[in-house]
Design an enzyme around this catalytic site. Structure first.
Site, PDB file in Angstrom:
ATOM      1  N   LYS A 112      29.353 -34.679   9.209  1.00  5.46           N
ATOM      2  CA  LYS A 112      30.789 -34.784   9.499  1.00  5.46           C
ATOM      3  C   LYS A 112      31.071 -35.040  10.968  1.00  5.46           C
ATOM      4  O   LYS A 112      32.029 -35.716  11.309  1.00  5.46           O
ATOM      5  CB  LYS A 112      31.525 -33.511   9.052  1.00  5.46           C
ATOM      6  N   LYS A 195      26.622 -39.812  -2.632  1.00  3.23           N
ATOM      7  CA  LYS A 195      27.494 -38.902  -3.367  1.00  3.23           C
ATOM      8  C   LYS A 195      28.872 -39.551  -3.562  1.00  3.23           C
ATOM      9  O   LYS A 195      29.355 -40.238  -2.675  1.00  3.23           O
ATOM     10  CB  LYS A 195      27.609 -37.630  -2.524  1.00  3.23           C
ATOM     11  N   LYS A 198      35.602 -38.845  -1.449  1.00  4.48           N
ATOM     12  CA  LYS A 198      36.897 -39.420  -1.088  1.00  4.48           C
ATOM     13  C   LYS A 198      36.814 -40.211   0.209  1.00  4.48           C
ATOM     14  O   LYS A 198      37.685 -41.028   0.494  1.00  4.48           O
ATOM     15  CB  LYS A 198      37.950 -38.326  -0.965  1.00  4.48           C
TER      16      LYS A 198
END
Ligand code: TYM
Length: 333
Positions: A112, A195, A198
Site C-alpha cells: 500500500k 487478487k 477495487k
C-alpha cells in the site's frame, strides 16, 4: 463462549472478493453457535486519504451491504469503529506493545505504501496494532477473513501473547484465524495471478457488489480463461489459475465443494460453463445489489442501526478496556 469478530474497510468499491471471502462466511457463522460482531472500520480507511462525504456514504453503504447479505443487526452486533472510542484507546496501548520490526515485515504495508514510503501515513504503518485492538477488545476467539489478512492475524496473536507475557497475565486470548472455503482468495478476471481488488484500474477485472445483472453476466462472459475443457477433478486445475478461479467462485456461490462442482461440469467447455456461472452469480448477487440500494434510500434507518450497534459493542468493550488499563497501571481506570 465462542466469539467472532471481523471488519471491513468502508473505502468504497465492494467486490465479489469481499462477499465470498468475508461477508458470506460472516452470515454462515451468525447462523452457527457463535456470538458475532461485525465492524465497519472507518479508522482503518483513513490511513489513506478519504474524501469526507464519500467516507460517510461508503460507511452507510457498507452497512447496507452487510444487511442485504443477511447480517441481522439483532442477532449480530453491527457497528462502525469510530463510534466506539475504546478501539482507539486500546489501539494506542497496542502501539506500545507491537514492535517496529513486526510492522516492518507486513507485506500489506509495503504494497500500500508503494515506492514512496516516506510519504505514507504513520497510521498506515501501525494499522495492524489497531486491527489487533479491534479483535482483542472483544476477546474474540475466531476471526473469519480472506487469505490476504493472514499476516495481520498472526501479528494479532503476537500482540496478545506479548501483552500477556509482559504483564504476567492470561488476559487476551490467542485468536484463531478462520480462512476457509473455496473462495478465500478470489482472483482478477483479467489476470489469474492477481487478487480481485477495487483498486485494479480495469472494472472488467472484478464484480462490484453494486453491478446489475447485465454487467455481472458480461464480466463473466469476458473473463479470461484457457482453451481447455474443465477437468473432472481438482488436481486438473493446477497451473490453470483463471479456470480454477471461476470454478472456485461457482463452488462458493452454490455452497458446494470444488470436487462436487467438477463432478458435474468436468468435460464441459468454458463456452458452456460461463453461462451457468453467470446465471448463478446473477441469481445470488443481483438481489443483494437491489436490497442495498433500497436500504440506502433511508439513511436515517441505517444511522439508527449503527447507533444501536455501537451501544451494544461498547457494552462488551468498555469492561475489557477498563481491565486492560488496570493491568497496565493507569490511575483512575
Ligand atoms: P478489507 O476491507 O480489505 O477486506 C474485507 C474482507 O474481504 C476479504 N477480501 C477478499 N477475500 C477473498 N478474495 C478477495 N479478492 C478479497 N478481497 C478482500 C479480506 O480478506 C477481508 O476479510 N484489515 C482488514 C479490515 C480489518 C479487520 C479487522 C478484519 C480491520 N480490523 C479485524 C478482521 C478483524 C481489511 O483491510 O480488509
Amino acid at each position: 463462549t465462542k466469539r467472532v469478530f471481523s471488519g471491513i474497510q468502508p473505502s468504497g468499491g465492494l467486490t465479489l472478493g469481499n462477499y465470498l471471502g468475508a461477508v458470506k462466511r460472516f452470515v454462515e457463522m451468525q447462523a452457527e453457535d457463535y456470538e458475532t460482531i461485525y465492524c465497519m472500520v472507518d479508522l482503518h480507511a483513513i490511513t489513506v486519504p478519504q474524501e469526507p462525504k464519500k467516507l460517510a456514504h461508503n460507511t452507510r453503504e457498507l452497512c447496507a451491504f452487510f444487511i442485504a447479505s443477511g447480517i441481522d443487526p439483532e442477532k449480530s452486533i453491527l457497528f462502525n469503529q469510530s463510534q466506539v472510542p475504546e478501539h482507539t484507546q486500546l489501539g494506542w496501548i497496542f502501539n506500545c506493545v507491537a514492535r517496529m520490526g513486526w510492522m516492518n515485515r507486513m507485506t500489506q504495508f509495503k504494497d500500500k505504501a508503494g515506492k514512496n514510503r516516506e510519504n505514507a501515513s504513520v497510521g498506515l504503518f501501525s494499522y495492524p496494532a489497531l486491527m489487533a485492538a479491534d479483535i482483542l477488545l472483544y476477546h474474540a476467539t475466531h476471526v473469519p477473513v480472506g487469505d490476504d489478512q493472514k499476516q495481520h492475524l498472526e501479528l494479532t496473536r503476537d500482540v496478545a501473547a506479548k501483552f500477556n507475557h509482559d504483564f504476567g497475565v492470561e488476559f487476551f486470548p490467542i485468536t484463531e484465524p478462520v480462512i476457509q472455503g473455496p473462495a478465500t482468495r478470489v482472483m482478477s478476471f483479467r489476470d489469474g495471478s492477481k487478487k480481485m481488488s477495487k483498486s485494479d484500474p480495469s472494472d472488467m477485472s472484478r464484480i462490484n457488489m453494486t453491478d446489475d445483472a447485465d454487467m455481472i453476466a458480461q464480466k463473466i462472459r469476458k473473463a479470461r480463461t484457457d482453451p481447455d475443457a474443465l477437468p473432472s477433478e481438482q488436481k486438473g486445475l493446477e497451473g490453470r489459475a483463471e479456470a480454477a478461479n471461476l470454478v472456485n467462485i461457482y463452488a462458493a456461490l452454490s455452497d458446494q465443494s470444488v470436487d462436487q462442482v467438477l463432478s458435474d461440469v468436468g468435460g464441459k467447455q468454458f463456452s458452456e460453463f460461463k453461462p451457468m456461472l453467470a446465471d448463478l452469480a446473477v441469481e445470488k448477487l443481483a438481489p443483494i445489489a437491489d436490497e442495498m440500494s433500497r436500504l440506502m434510500q433511508d439513511t436515517h434507518e441505517i444511522d439508527a442501526i449503527l447507533a444501536r450497534g455501537a451501544e451494544r459493542a461498547r457494552g462488551v468493550a468498555a469492561p475489557i478496556l477498563k481491565r486492560t488499563y488496570e493491568i497496565v497501571g493507569m490511575v483512575g481506570a
